[in-house]
Design a protein around this motif. Structure first.
Motif, PDB file in Angstrom:
ATOM      1  N   GLU A  89      -3.444  12.549   6.265  1.00 38.42           N
ATOM      2  CA  GLU A  89      -3.825  11.232   6.772  1.00 38.42           C
ATOM      3  C   GLU A  89      -2.930  10.817   7.930  1.00 38.42           C
ATOM      4  O   GLU A  89      -3.404  10.288   8.949  1.00 38.42           O
ATOM      5  N   LEU A  94     -11.331   8.170   8.400  1.00 38.80           N
ATOM      6  CA  LEU A  94     -10.288   7.680   7.494  1.00 38.80           C
ATOM      7  C   LEU A  94     -10.794   6.524   6.641  1.00 38.80           C
ATOM      8  O   LEU A  94     -10.439   6.406   5.459  1.00 38.80           O
ATOM      9  N   TRP A  95     -11.626   5.666   7.223  1.00 38.50           N
ATOM     10  CA  TRP A  95     -12.180   4.538   6.464  1.00 38.50           C
ATOM     11  C   TRP A  95     -13.040   5.044   5.305  1.00 38.50           C
ATOM     12  O   TRP A  95     -12.964   4.524   4.188  1.00 38.50           O
ATOM     13  N   SER A 106       1.108   6.730   3.771  1.00 38.36           N
ATOM     14  CA  SER A 106       0.073   7.692   4.112  1.00 38.36           C
ATOM     15  C   SER A 106       0.507   9.102   3.750  1.00 38.36           C
ATOM     16  O   SER A 106       1.679   9.463   3.837  1.00 38.36           O
ATOM     17  N   THR A 107      -0.465   9.914   3.327  1.00 39.38           N
ATOM     18  CA  THR A 107      -0.189  11.309   3.010  1.00 39.38           C
ATOM     19  C   THR A 107      -0.073  12.123   4.289  1.00 39.38           C
ATOM     20  O   THR A 107      -0.341  11.630   5.385  1.00 39.38           O
ATOM     21  N   LEU A 165     -12.620   7.714   3.720  1.00 44.46           N
ATOM     22  CA  LEU A 165     -11.748   8.341   2.734  1.00 44.46           C
ATOM     23  C   LEU A 165     -10.880   7.332   1.989  1.00 44.46           C
ATOM     24  O   LEU A 165     -10.683   7.437   0.769  1.00 44.46           O
ATOM     25  N   THR A 166     -10.339   6.360   2.705  1.00 41.08           N
ATOM     26  CA  THR A 166      -9.324   5.477   2.123  1.00 41.08           C
ATOM     27  C   THR A 166      -9.819   4.072   1.820  1.00 41.08           C
ATOM     28  O   THR A 166      -9.281   3.400   0.944  1.00 41.08           O
ATOM     29  N   ARG A 167     -10.803   3.613   2.574  1.00 41.71           N
ATOM     30  CA  ARG A 167     -11.280   2.221   2.444  1.00 41.71           C
ATOM     31  C   ARG A 167     -10.128   1.241   2.561  1.00 41.71           C
ATOM     32  O   ARG A 167     -10.016   0.274   1.793  1.00 41.71           O
ATOM     33  N   SER A 168      -9.263   1.457   3.505  1.00 38.11           N
ATOM     34  CA  SER A 168      -8.095   0.592   3.670  1.00 38.11           C
ATOM     35  C   SER A 168      -8.376  -0.475   4.711  1.00 38.11           C
ATOM     36  O   SER A 168      -9.190  -0.286   5.627  1.00 38.11           O
ATOM     37  N   ASP A 208      -7.587   0.629   8.402  1.00 44.93           N
ATOM     38  CA  ASP A 208      -8.616   1.423   9.074  1.00 44.93           C
ATOM     39  C   ASP A 208      -9.800   0.548   9.483  1.00 44.93           C
ATOM     40  O   ASP A 208     -10.391   0.755  10.542  1.00 44.93           O
ATOM     41  N   ARG A 218       0.834  -1.186   0.000  1.00 45.84           N
ATOM     42  CA  ARG A 218       0.000   0.000   0.000  1.00 45.84           C
ATOM     43  C   ARG A 218       0.879   1.250   0.000  1.00 45.84           C
ATOM     44  O   ARG A 218       1.877   1.298   0.713  1.00 45.84           O
TER      45      ARG A 218
END
Length: 341
Positions: free
Chosen positions: A29, A55-56, A25-26, A58-61, A64, A22
């Motif tokens: 973030e 954050l979830w 992170s920015t 925004l990123t769907r990672s 998170d 992945r």
């Protein structure tokens, strides 16, 4: 041989390649992650979870989803914990076959998440919602939980819930109950009002033919109430007549016993019966009662049989007009009940 070896070696290299890592992170973030970590250190678990929920979205990672699930478990919000941990497992796969790049120590965190998920499942139920049409909005208790087909179950508190689906004006909603730790599959079939199956041949009616006479007015359809009132009334009449016939048989037997006793007394008292003698009058009265109750019992049993036949006929003749309900009583039990009388 060289070509065969090259072909066999290509899948092996592809399978050995690790999943892509992945991107880092920015700045914003990373600031939110640092803030959530400080909140966790301060014991403000709910505030930290809110940051990871943001954050979830925004990123769907997977990371998170993992943090939201684990923090929800610490808050004893088992419904959200089960939901996000299930998402996490679906995204990362397993330690033996990861779907994405996983950091060192992944197996330990994965096992801990599995243990927390199992404990959370003990407190919530799971609804597997299956919709006949893809792309339909799926709602549970009025809240949209996704679009069909749903990949994961919907975790809910134990008890009764309302599960529905909506698509292009068609909608359906059904009740569904589930226990804590239990699972239930809910099937939803969407049908548009007045819609016909695609490609189905249209039946030709007599009124559609040229020169056909106008159709006769139709009688209102007979519902289940008419059938069951008719069958029940005839069955009750049959039962009442059967009871009357049994009582009449008993009375006729008693009258016959009295008649036989009077006949014996008359033989000892007089040689020939004539009106006015007590023994002869008792014999005549008992004989009359015996004949009356015998005729009454025969008539009652005949009436009971006719009523039973009428109940059976009503069960079969009125059944095609009745609507069949799930869990209701069908024609066969009705006929069995009426014939048993």
């Amino acid at each position: 041989m060289t070509a065969v070896l090259l072909l066999l070696s290509c899948p092996t290299r592809a399978a050995a390649e690790p999943p892509p890592r992945r991107p880092p992170s920015t700045g914003p973030e990373q600031e939110m992650l640092d803030q959530a970590k400080r909140l966790v250190d301060q014991g403000r678990i709910a505030d930290a979870r809110d940051i990871h929920l943001t954050l979830w979205r925004l990123t769907r990672s997977a990371s998170d989803a993992f943090r939201v699930g684990m923090l929800s478990f610490r808050l004893r919000d088992f419904q959200v914990a089960a939901e996000f941990l299930a998402i996490y497992f679906d995204m990362v796969g397993t330690p033996e076959a990861p779907k994405i790049w996983v950091p060192p120590g992944f197996k330990e965190s994965y096992e801990l998440a599995r243990a927390n998920f199992a404990e959370a499942r003990r407190h919530v139920g799971a609804l597997e919602v299956r919709v006949s049409e893809p792309g339909a909005a799926v709602l549970v208790d009025g809240r949209q939980v996704g679009v069909s087909p749903l990949k994961l179950p919907v975790f809910v508190a134990s008890g009764q819930h309302h599960v529905g689906a909506q698509l292009a004006g068609a909608q359906i909603e059904v009740p569904a109950a589930v226990d804590a730790g239990g699972e239930r599959t809910v099937w939803l079939v969407l049908r548009r009002a007045g819609a016909e199956a695609p490609g189905a041949p249209r039946a030709t009616k007599a009124a559609d033919l040229p020169g056909a006479a106008p159709p006769l007015p139709q009688l209102p359809p007979r519902g289940p109430a008419l059938r069951w009132w008719t069958v029940g009334g005839l069955a009750a009449t049959s039962a009442a007549l059967g009871i009357l016939g049994g009582v009449s048989v008993s009375e006729a037997n008693h009258a016959a016993d009295d008649r036989d006793a009077a006949f014996i007394r008359a033989r000892w008292e007089v040689f020939r019966c004539r009106p006015g003698l007590p023994a002869c009058d008792a014999y005549a009265e008992a004989d009359g009662r015996a004949k009356t109750f015998t005729a009454l019992s025969v008539g009652a049993f005949i009436g009971a049989g006719v009523a039973a036949g009428g109940a059976a006929a009503a069960a079969f003749l009125l059944a095609p007009q009745a609507k069949v309900r799930v869990g209701g009583v069908g024609t066969a039990p009705a006929a069995t009940l009426s014939c048993s009388w």
